[in-house]
Design a protein around this motif. Structure first.
Motif, PDB file in Angstrom:
ATOM      1  N   LYS A   1     -25.269  10.262 -27.243  1.00  0.00           N
ATOM      2  CA  LYS A   1     -26.142  11.373 -25.438  1.00  0.00           C
ATOM      3  C   LYS A   1     -26.069  10.447 -24.456  1.00  0.00           C
ATOM      4  CE  LYS A   1     -26.369  16.276 -27.889  1.00  0.00           C
ATOM      5  NZ  LYS A   1     -27.360  16.897 -27.726  1.00  0.00           N
ATOM      6  N   VAL A   2     -27.146   9.675 -25.228  1.00  0.00           N
ATOM      7  CA  VAL A   2     -28.176   8.696 -24.535  1.00  0.00           C
ATOM      8  C   VAL A   2     -27.130   8.187 -23.465  1.00  0.00           C
ATOM      9  CG1 VAL A   2     -29.835   6.328 -24.425  1.00  0.00           C
ATOM     10  CG2 VAL A   2     -30.480   8.887 -25.658  1.00  0.00           C
ATOM     11  N   ARG A   3     -26.230   6.734 -24.216  1.00  0.00           N
ATOM     12  CA  ARG A   3     -25.136   6.898 -23.601  1.00  0.00           C
ATOM     13  C   ARG A   3     -24.479   7.045 -22.459  1.00  0.00           C
ATOM     14  NH1 ARG A   3     -22.538   2.110 -26.880  1.00  0.00           N
ATOM     15  NH2 ARG A   3     -23.921   1.855 -28.950  1.00  0.00           N
ATOM     16  N   SER A   4     -24.035   8.852 -22.098  1.00  0.00           N
ATOM     17  CA  SER A   4     -24.185   8.896 -21.362  1.00  0.00           C
ATOM     18  C   SER A   4     -24.566   9.072 -20.250  1.00  0.00           C
ATOM     19  CB  SER A   4     -23.577  10.276 -22.109  1.00  0.00           C
ATOM     20  OG  SER A   4     -22.455  11.567 -21.092  1.00  0.00           O
ATOM     21  N   VAL A   5     -25.871   9.473 -20.394  1.00  0.00           N
ATOM     22  CA  VAL A   5     -26.734   9.657 -19.653  1.00  0.00           C
ATOM     23  C   VAL A   5     -27.109   8.701 -18.951  1.00  0.00           C
ATOM     24  CG1 VAL A   5     -29.288  10.306 -19.063  1.00  0.00           C
ATOM     25  CG2 VAL A   5     -27.790  11.838 -20.492  1.00  0.00           C
ATOM     26  N   ALA A   6     -26.624   7.638 -19.542  1.00  0.00           N
ATOM     27  CA  ALA A   6     -27.481   6.228 -18.796  1.00  0.00           C
ATOM     28  C   ALA A   6     -26.012   6.345 -18.149  1.00  0.00           C
ATOM     29  CB  ALA A   6     -27.139   4.778 -19.743  1.00  0.00           C
ATOM     30  N   SER A   7     -24.770   6.148 -18.537  1.00  0.00           N
ATOM     31  CA  SER A   7     -23.471   5.984 -17.837  1.00  0.00           C
ATOM     32  C   SER A   7     -23.757   6.679 -16.108  1.00  0.00           C
ATOM     33  CB  SER A   7     -22.093   6.529 -18.708  1.00  0.00           C
ATOM     34  OG  SER A   7     -20.608   6.549 -17.374  1.00  0.00           O
ATOM     35  N   ARG A   8     -23.832   7.714 -16.294  1.00  0.00           N
ATOM     36  CA  ARG A   8     -24.099   8.483 -14.640  1.00  0.00           C
ATOM     37  C   ARG A   8     -25.681   8.128 -14.563  1.00  0.00           C
ATOM     38  NH1 ARG A   8     -24.474  14.478 -17.781  1.00  0.00           N
ATOM     39  NH2 ARG A   8     -23.188  13.869 -19.267  1.00  0.00           N
ATOM     40  N   THR A   9     -26.224   7.218 -14.975  1.00  0.00           N
ATOM     41  CA  THR A   9     -27.812   7.008 -14.356  1.00  0.00           C
ATOM     42  C   THR A   9     -27.264   5.694 -13.501  1.00  0.00           C
ATOM     43  OG1 THR A   9     -28.820   8.132 -15.770  1.00  0.00           O
ATOM     44  CG2 THR A   9     -29.916   6.363 -14.437  1.00  0.00           C
ATOM     45  N   ALA A  10     -26.750   5.340 -14.143  1.00  0.00           N
ATOM     46  CA  ALA A  10     -26.033   3.389 -13.496  1.00  0.00           C
ATOM     47  C   ALA A  10     -25.354   4.582 -11.439  1.00  0.00           C
ATOM     48  CB  ALA A  10     -25.113   2.820 -14.505  1.00  0.00           C
ATOM     49  N   ASP A  11     -24.690   4.863 -12.000  1.00  0.00           N
ATOM     50  CA  ASP A  11     -23.458   5.750 -11.102  1.00  0.00           C
ATOM     51  C   ASP A  11     -24.124   6.004 -10.230  1.00  0.00           C
ATOM     52  OD1 ASP A  11     -21.088   4.952 -12.404  1.00  0.00           O
ATOM     53  OD2 ASP A  11     -20.880   7.289 -13.230  1.00  0.00           O
ATOM     54  N   PHE A  12     -25.170   6.655 -10.287  1.00  0.00           N
ATOM     55  CA  PHE A  12     -26.508   7.252  -9.889  1.00  0.00           C
ATOM     56  C   PHE A  12     -27.017   6.179  -8.797  1.00  0.00           C
ATOM     57  CE2 PHE A  12     -30.672   8.616  -8.355  1.00  0.00           C
ATOM     58  CZ  PHE A  12     -30.685   9.500  -7.503  1.00  0.00           C
ATOM     59  N   ASP A  13     -27.253   5.274  -9.739  1.00  0.00           N
ATOM     60  CA  ASP A  13     -28.266   4.192  -8.724  1.00  0.00           C
ATOM     61  C   ASP A  13     -27.670   3.382  -8.025  1.00  0.00           C
ATOM     62  OD1 ASP A  13     -30.633   4.823 -10.509  1.00  0.00           O
ATOM     63  OD2 ASP A  13     -30.219   3.197 -11.823  1.00  0.00           O
ATOM     64  N   GLU A  14     -26.077   2.977  -8.529  1.00  0.00           N
ATOM     65  CA  GLU A  14     -25.337   2.506  -7.324  1.00  0.00           C
ATOM     66  C   GLU A  14     -24.623   3.600  -6.476  1.00  0.00           C
ATOM     67  OE1 GLU A  14     -20.558   0.847  -7.780  1.00  0.00           O
ATOM     68  OE2 GLU A  14     -22.194   1.284  -9.582  1.00  0.00           O
ATOM     69  N   ARG A  15     -24.575   4.843  -6.371  1.00  0.00           N
ATOM     70  CA  ARG A  15     -25.021   5.164  -5.363  1.00  0.00           C
ATOM     71  C   ARG A  15     -25.706   4.988  -4.444  1.00  0.00           C
ATOM     72  NH1 ARG A  15     -21.904  11.211  -5.962  1.00  0.00           N
ATOM     73  NH2 ARG A  15     -21.869  11.071  -3.845  1.00  0.00           N
ATOM     74  N   PHE A  16     -27.112   5.273  -5.115  1.00  0.00           N
ATOM     75  CA  PHE A  16     -28.888   5.676  -3.699  1.00  0.00           C
ATOM     76  C   PHE A  16     -28.426   3.982  -3.485  1.00  0.00           C
ATOM     77  CE2 PHE A  16     -33.598   5.222  -3.581  1.00  0.00           C
ATOM     78  CZ  PHE A  16     -33.468   6.000  -3.138  1.00  0.00           C
ATOM     79  N   SER A  17     -28.257   2.539  -4.391  1.00  0.00           N
ATOM     80  CA  SER A  17     -28.356   1.531  -3.669  1.00  0.00           C
ATOM     81  C   SER A  17     -27.946   1.594  -2.616  1.00  0.00           C
ATOM     82  CB  SER A  17     -28.279   0.209  -4.754  1.00  0.00           C
ATOM     83  OG  SER A  17     -29.125   0.138  -5.715  1.00  0.00           O
ATOM     84  N   LEU A  18     -26.361   2.250  -2.157  1.00  0.00           N
ATOM     85  CA  LEU A  18     -25.471   2.121  -1.414  1.00  0.00           C
ATOM     86  C   LEU A  18     -26.099   2.798  -0.229  1.00  0.00           C
ATOM     87  CD1 LEU A  18     -22.354   2.368  -2.646  1.00  0.00           C
ATOM     88  CD2 LEU A  18     -22.887   0.283  -1.364  1.00  0.00           C
ATOM     89  N   LEU A  19     -26.706   4.603  -0.452  1.00  0.00           N
ATOM     90  CA  LEU A  19     -27.233   4.800   0.946  1.00  0.00           C
ATOM     91  C   LEU A  19     -28.453   4.529   0.986  1.00  0.00           C
ATOM     92  CD1 LEU A  19     -27.201   8.471  -1.116  1.00  0.00           C
ATOM     93  CD2 LEU A  19     -26.154   7.476   0.920  1.00  0.00           C
ATOM     94  N   GLU A  20     -29.290   3.516   0.668  1.00  0.00           N
ATOM     95  CA  GLU A  20     -30.379   3.428   0.875  1.00  0.00           C
ATOM     96  C   GLU A  20     -29.918   1.558   2.134  1.00  0.00           C
ATOM     97  OE1 GLU A  20     -33.998   2.340  -2.254  1.00  0.00           O
ATOM     98  OE2 GLU A  20     -32.676   1.397  -3.234  1.00  0.00           O
ATOM     99  N   GLU A  21     -29.234   0.469   1.585  1.00  0.00           N
ATOM    100  CA  GLU A  21     -28.270  -0.438   2.440  1.00  0.00           C
ATOM    101  C   GLU A  21     -28.274   0.483   3.891  1.00  0.00           C
ATOM    102  OE1 GLU A  21     -25.353  -2.349   0.536  1.00  0.00           O
ATOM    103  OE2 GLU A  21     -26.636  -3.090  -0.686  1.00  0.00           O
ATOM    104  N   ARG A  22     -27.136   1.696   3.313  1.00  0.00           N
ATOM    105  CA  ARG A  22     -26.664   2.092   4.635  1.00  0.00           C
ATOM    106  C   ARG A  22     -28.066   2.306   5.555  1.00  0.00           C
ATOM    107  NH1 ARG A  22     -22.691   6.273   3.251  1.00  0.00           N
ATOM    108  NH2 ARG A  22     -22.025   7.004   5.581  1.00  0.00           N
ATOM    109  N   VAL A  23     -28.753   3.414   5.107  1.00  0.00           N
ATOM    110  CA  VAL A  23     -30.824   3.837   6.293  1.00  0.00           C
ATOM    111  C   VAL A  23     -30.674   2.599   6.749  1.00  0.00           C
ATOM    112  CG1 VAL A  23     -31.994   4.857   5.928  1.00  0.00           C
ATOM    113  CG2 VAL A  23     -30.536   5.532   4.736  1.00  0.00           C
TER     114      VAL A  23
END
Length: 83
Positions: free
Chosen positions: A52-74
Motif C-alpha cells: 500500500k505504501v509503495r502504491s501511494v508513493a508511486s501515485r504521489t511521485a506522479d502527482f509531484d511531477e505533474r504539479f511541477s510541470l504546472l508550476e513551470e507553466r504558470v
C-alpha cells in the motif's frame, strides 16, 4: 509437618521435579508457538502495508511531477504577462 502429613521423600521430590520440568518444556513450546504465530501475522500485515505504501508513493511521485510541470507553466505565463 502440617495436618499430620509425612515429610516429602526423595521420590516425592523427584516426581515434583519431573513435573516442573515437563511443565516448563510445555510452556516453552507454547511460548514459541505463540511467538511464531504473532511474527507470521505481523509479517503478513507488514507485507500488505508495504504494498500500500509503495502504491501511494508511486501515485504521489506522479502527482509531484505533474504539479511541477504546472508550476513551470504558470511561471512561464507570469513572465510573459510581466516582461
Amino acid at each position: 509437618m502440617q495436618n499430620g502429613d509425612a515429610p516429602a521423600t526423595k521420590k516425592d521430590i523427584e516426581q515434583l521435579t519431573a513435573l516442573i520440568e515437563k511443565t516448563e518444556t510445555g510452556m516453552k513450546a507454547l511460548i514459541e508457538k505463540t511467538e511464531t504465530t504473532l511474527l507470521t501475522e505481523f509479517w503478513k500485515w507488514a507485507r500488505l502495508n508495504d504494498i500500500k505504501v509503495r502504491s501511494v508513493a508511486s501515485r504521489t511521485a506522479d502527482f509531484d511531477e505533474r504539479f511541477s510541470l504546472l508550476e513551470e507553466r504558470v511561471a512561464d505565463l507570469e513572465h510573459r504577462r510581466h516582461p
